[in-house]
Motif scaffolding. Structure first.
Motif, short mmCIF file in Angstrom:
data_model
loop_
_atom_site.label_atom_id
_atom_site.label_comp_id
_atom_site.label_asym_id
_atom_site.label_seq_id
_atom_site.Cartn_x
_atom_site.Cartn_y
_atom_site.Cartn_z
N MET A 1 0.85 -1.20 0.00
CA MET A 1 0.00 0.00 0.00
C MET A 1 0.88 1.25 0.00
O MET A 1 1.79 1.38 0.82
CB MET A 1 -0.92 0.00 1.24
CG MET A 1 -1.82 1.21 1.35
SD MET A 1 -2.89 1.12 2.81
CE MET A 1 -3.66 2.75 2.72
N LYS A 2 0.64 2.17 -0.90
CA LYS A 2 1.44 3.38 -1.03
C LYS A 2 0.89 4.47 -0.10
O LYS A 2 -0.33 4.65 0.00
CB LYS A 2 1.40 3.87 -2.47
CG LYS A 2 2.55 4.80 -2.84
CD LYS A 2 3.82 4.02 -3.09
CE LYS A 2 4.92 4.92 -3.68
NZ LYS A 2 6.19 4.21 -3.87
N HIS A 3 1.79 5.20 0.57
CA HIS A 3 1.39 6.30 1.45
C HIS A 3 2.00 7.59 0.92
O HIS A 3 3.22 7.64 0.64
CB HIS A 3 1.86 6.06 2.89
CG HIS A 3 1.40 4.77 3.47
ND1 HIS A 3 0.20 4.64 4.13
CD2 HIS A 3 1.97 3.54 3.49
CE1 HIS A 3 0.06 3.39 4.53
NE2 HIS A 3 1.11 2.70 4.16
N ARG A 4 1.19 8.64 0.80
CA ARG A 4 1.67 9.93 0.34
C ARG A 4 1.98 10.81 1.56
O ARG A 4 1.16 10.90 2.47
CB ARG A 4 0.62 10.61 -0.54
CG ARG A 4 0.42 9.89 -1.88
CD ARG A 4 -0.85 10.34 -2.58
NE ARG A 4 -0.89 11.77 -2.83
CZ ARG A 4 -0.25 12.38 -3.84
NH1 ARG A 4 0.45 11.66 -4.69
NH2 ARG A 4 -0.34 13.67 -4.01
N MET A 5 3.14 11.47 1.53
CA MET A 5 3.57 12.23 2.70
C MET A 5 3.94 13.66 2.30
O MET A 5 4.53 13.90 1.25
CB MET A 5 4.77 11.55 3.36
CG MET A 5 5.19 12.15 4.69
SD MET A 5 6.37 11.08 5.56
CE MET A 5 6.66 12.07 7.05
N LEU A 6 3.56 14.60 3.17
CA LEU A 6 3.90 16.01 2.98
C LEU A 6 4.85 16.43 4.10
O LEU A 6 4.57 16.22 5.28
CB LEU A 6 2.62 16.87 3.04
CG LEU A 6 2.79 18.39 3.01
CD1 LEU A 6 3.43 18.83 1.70
CD2 LEU A 6 1.44 19.09 3.21
N LEU A 7 5.99 17.02 3.72
CA LEU A 7 6.98 17.49 4.69
C LEU A 7 6.81 18.98 4.91
O LEU A 7 6.89 19.76 3.96
CB LEU A 7 8.41 17.19 4.19
CG LEU A 7 8.69 15.76 3.72
CD1 LEU A 7 10.16 15.63 3.31
CD2 LEU A 7 8.36 14.75 4.80
N VAL A 8 6.60 19.39 6.17
CA VAL A 8 6.42 20.82 6.48
C VAL A 8 7.53 21.23 7.45
O VAL A 8 7.53 20.84 8.63
CB VAL A 8 5.03 21.09 7.10
CG1 VAL A 8 4.83 22.59 7.29
CG2 VAL A 8 3.93 20.50 6.23
N GLU A 9 8.48 22.00 6.96
CA GLU A 9 9.67 22.40 7.73
C GLU A 9 10.26 23.64 7.07
O GLU A 9 10.46 23.66 5.86
CB GLU A 9 10.67 21.24 7.74
CG GLU A 9 12.06 21.59 8.22
CD GLU A 9 12.07 22.02 9.69
OE1 GLU A 9 12.48 23.16 9.96
OE2 GLU A 9 11.64 21.21 10.54
N ASP A 10 10.52 24.68 7.87
CA ASP A 10 11.02 25.92 7.26
C ASP A 10 12.52 25.89 6.98
O ASP A 10 13.03 26.74 6.26
CB ASP A 10 10.67 27.13 8.14
CG ASP A 10 11.31 27.05 9.52
OD1 ASP A 10 11.69 25.94 9.94
OD2 ASP A 10 11.40 28.11 10.18
N GLU A 11 13.24 24.90 7.54
CA GLU A 11 14.68 24.78 7.28
C GLU A 11 14.91 23.83 6.10
O GLU A 11 14.57 22.64 6.15
CB GLU A 11 15.40 24.24 8.51
CG GLU A 11 15.40 25.20 9.68
CD GLU A 11 16.26 26.43 9.43
OE1 GLU A 11 17.14 26.37 8.53
OE2 GLU A 11 16.04 27.45 10.10
N ILE A 29 6.56 4.82 0.92
CA ILE A 29 6.13 6.18 1.24
C ILE A 29 6.60 7.11 0.12
O ILE A 29 7.79 7.19 -0.18
CB ILE A 29 6.69 6.67 2.60
CG1 ILE A 29 6.09 5.83 3.74
CG2 ILE A 29 6.37 8.15 2.80
CD1 ILE A 29 6.59 6.25 5.12
N GLU A 30 5.66 7.82 -0.47
CA GLU A 30 5.96 8.78 -1.54
C GLU A 30 5.94 10.20 -0.98
O GLU A 30 4.95 10.61 -0.38
CB GLU A 30 4.93 8.65 -2.66
CG GLU A 30 5.07 9.72 -3.74
CD GLU A 30 3.85 9.79 -4.65
OE1 GLU A 30 3.79 10.74 -5.46
OE2 GLU A 30 2.97 8.92 -4.54
N ILE A 31 7.04 10.92 -1.13
CA ILE A 31 7.06 12.32 -0.70
C ILE A 31 6.31 13.13 -1.75
O ILE A 31 6.82 13.42 -2.83
CB ILE A 31 8.50 12.85 -0.52
CG1 ILE A 31 9.28 11.96 0.45
CG2 ILE A 31 8.45 14.30 -0.01
CD1 ILE A 31 8.67 11.83 1.83
N ALA A 32 5.07 13.49 -1.44
CA ALA A 32 4.20 14.15 -2.42
C ALA A 32 4.53 15.63 -2.55
O ALA A 32 4.25 16.24 -3.58
CB ALA A 32 2.73 13.97 -2.02
N GLY A 33 5.10 16.24 -1.48
CA GLY A 33 5.39 17.66 -1.56
C GLY A 33 6.10 18.16 -0.32
O GLY A 33 6.21 17.45 0.70
#
Length: 508
Positions: A1-11, A29-33
């Motif tokens: 099963m594929k999981h889409r992940m969003l990374l939120v970090e200002d650095e 895990i797919e880094i979607a954005g």
């Protein structure tokens, strides 16, 4: 099963390091954005619909907790992981209240993040399987319920219910009926008709489909409220069935019973509907088009007359009737009375309601037949004129109500004109006179209002909203939306979310 992940970090460096670690150890895990601010994260979450979001707390503008709260309102299914250098009780408490899965303190070990992601993905997969199992169970339950409804209707038709009708119906539907009627479909091609009828019955509330018993198919329609007539539902159901059968070139008839509040009389209602479906009497039965008779003389103008009556071209109808009856008077012999009576049957259906006549046999002598037919047909011209006059005052309100109920379907000027038995040109002109807008403009306005409601309160993808309100091209939908609102669907949704956020965070 594929999981889409969003990374939120200002650095930037931290985001890059996090991405490399996840892509290396979690191929599923797919880094979607990636986002560097709360506002950007909110926008990307709306666009990308991630499954997992890693969130820093200290961000420019909206902080991480505010961003999570805003995203949660429209996408509650997302799993959040907080990664922060701030270990304060107030942050942790707020994170717990928001349903954050894990609160990792920077600097964190890779093994700690690894275990967290393993746990999050395992939980999501378990939840996905549970939902799939639930959907599968629901599908099975629906199938069982449909089989139970079919068996119930068959038992009612054969008067072999083991319980009183009301109790047996409640066992199948979970509802108490106040009144009931029956609609019986009859066709020599009932096996071809069966699947089509099933689709319409399953889509109609409080309607039960019976088994196929060639040439009949029995349907029961019930109401749960006193004073509500289930025959209205039956007529609407028949209208959809007959239209689809005509499109498929299938000839069908239907008989509709009276309504009874004595529910145990259902078997007699089914028999009544069957008799009417088999009867040649027009007042008893509903019919689709009568098949053309190959050897019918060209003299009989029923198709042309039918269209002229239906479209309201009554001057042309009068001329055609006069020409036809004059030609008949001069003929050496008249067409058979049976064929001329069939012509009257066809033409009578162009009325709304259908035209009635005394059903006297058509005389065999040409002169007498011409006199009789001229009298009947000319009376229908006058009757149709009266019908159209009454219909004119109701046409636009009826159409507006129709559009409110069917805006999500393939609605055209031709289809709604057919619904009210008027010509498209007349409907178009009348619609503009009454509302000040064209038919298409009014339909578009309804669809865009519905789209605005969905954009404001749901997390549906824009493409799904496009289809849900009756459009088939997302690009065209966006153009129409911008033309009517001044903003794109995505911009409109963002504005509404921000308005809601401001309202909730305003101390006043």
């Amino acid at each position: 099963m594929k999981h889409r992940m969003l990374l939120v970090e200002d650095e930037l460096l931290e985001r890059q390091a996090l991405r490399q670690m996840i892509e290396k150890q979690f191929p599923h895990i797919e880094i979607a954005g990636e986002a560097s601010s709360g506002r950007q994260a909110l926008q990307l979450a709306e666009e990308l619909h991630p499954d997992i979001v890693s969130m820093d707390i200290r961000l420019p503008g909206m902080d991480g907790l505010q961003t999570i709260e805003a995203i949660r309102q429209t996408q509650p299914h997302i799993s959040f992981i907080i990664m922060s250098a701030f270990d304060t009780f107030s942050y942790a408490k707020k994170a717990i209240s928001l349903g954050v899965h894990q609160y990792l303190l920077k600097p964190y070990d890779e093994s700690e993040l690894y275990e967290t992601l393993l746990e999050v993905t395992a939980l999501r997969e378990k939840d996905w399987k549970r939902r799939m199992d639930h959907l599968e169970l629901r599908d099975r339950q629906e199938q069982v319920q449909r089989l139970a409804a079919t068996e119930f209707t068959a038992s009612a038709a054969e008067d072999r219910l083991e319980k009183p009708f009301e109790e047996a119906l409640y066992d199948v539907t979970g509802e108490r009926a106040a009144s009931v009627c029956s609609l019986v479909i009859r066709s020599d091609s009932i096996r071809s008709v069966y699947g089509l009828v099933q689709q319409e019955v399953f889509a109609t509330p409080r309607t039960l489909n019976g088994p196929m018993s060639p040439p009949f198919l029995t349907i029961l329609i019930y109401s749960t409220e006193d004073g509500t007539d289930p025959r209205r539902t039956a007529r609407e159901l028949w209208d959809r069935i007959s239209r689809r059968c005509e499109t498929a070139e299938l000839t069908v008839r239907a008989g509709m019973s009276s309504v009874q509040t004595d529910l145990d009389s259902a078997p007699s209602l089914i028999k009544e509907a069957r008799r009417k479906a088999s009867s040649g009497k027009r007042e008893y039965a509903l019919t689709t088009s009568i098949p053309a008779v190959q050897d019918r003389p060209a003299l009989l103008p029923e198709t042309k007359l039918f269209d002229l009556f239906r479209l309201g071209k009554l001057k042309e109808a009068e001329t055609l009737i006069t020409d036809f009856t004059n030609e008949l008077r001069m003929a050496a012999s008249a067409p058979s009375p049976h064929l001329m009576e069939e012509m009257l049957v066809v033409c009578s259906r162009s009325g709304d309601p259908v035209f009635a006549w005394d059903r006297r046999p058509v005389p065999e002598e040409p002169e007498e037949a011409a006199d009789y037919l001229e009298r009947v047909l000319m009376s229908w011209v006058r009757e149709r004129a009266q019908q159209l006059q009454e219909l004119e005052s109701e046409t636009v309100p009826v159409l507006i109500e129709y559009l409110q109920r069917h805006y999500m379907e393939e609605v055209t000027l031709e289809s709604v004109s057919s619904y009210v038995h008027l010509s498209p040109a007349y409907v178009s002109r009348r619609f503009k006179e009454v509302t000040g807008s064209t038919f298409i403009e009014h339909l578009s306005a309804i669809r865009i209002e519905k789209a605005k409601e969905l954009l404001a309160v749901s997390a549906m993808p824009l493409k799904e909203i496009c289809f849900a309100v009756g459009y088939h091209d997302p690009n065209y939908f966006s153009k129409v939306f911008r033309r009517q609102t001044g903003s794109s669907p995505r911009e409109y949704r963002q504005e509404k979310k921000l308005e809601q956020l401001v309202t909730e965070t305003d101390p006043d």
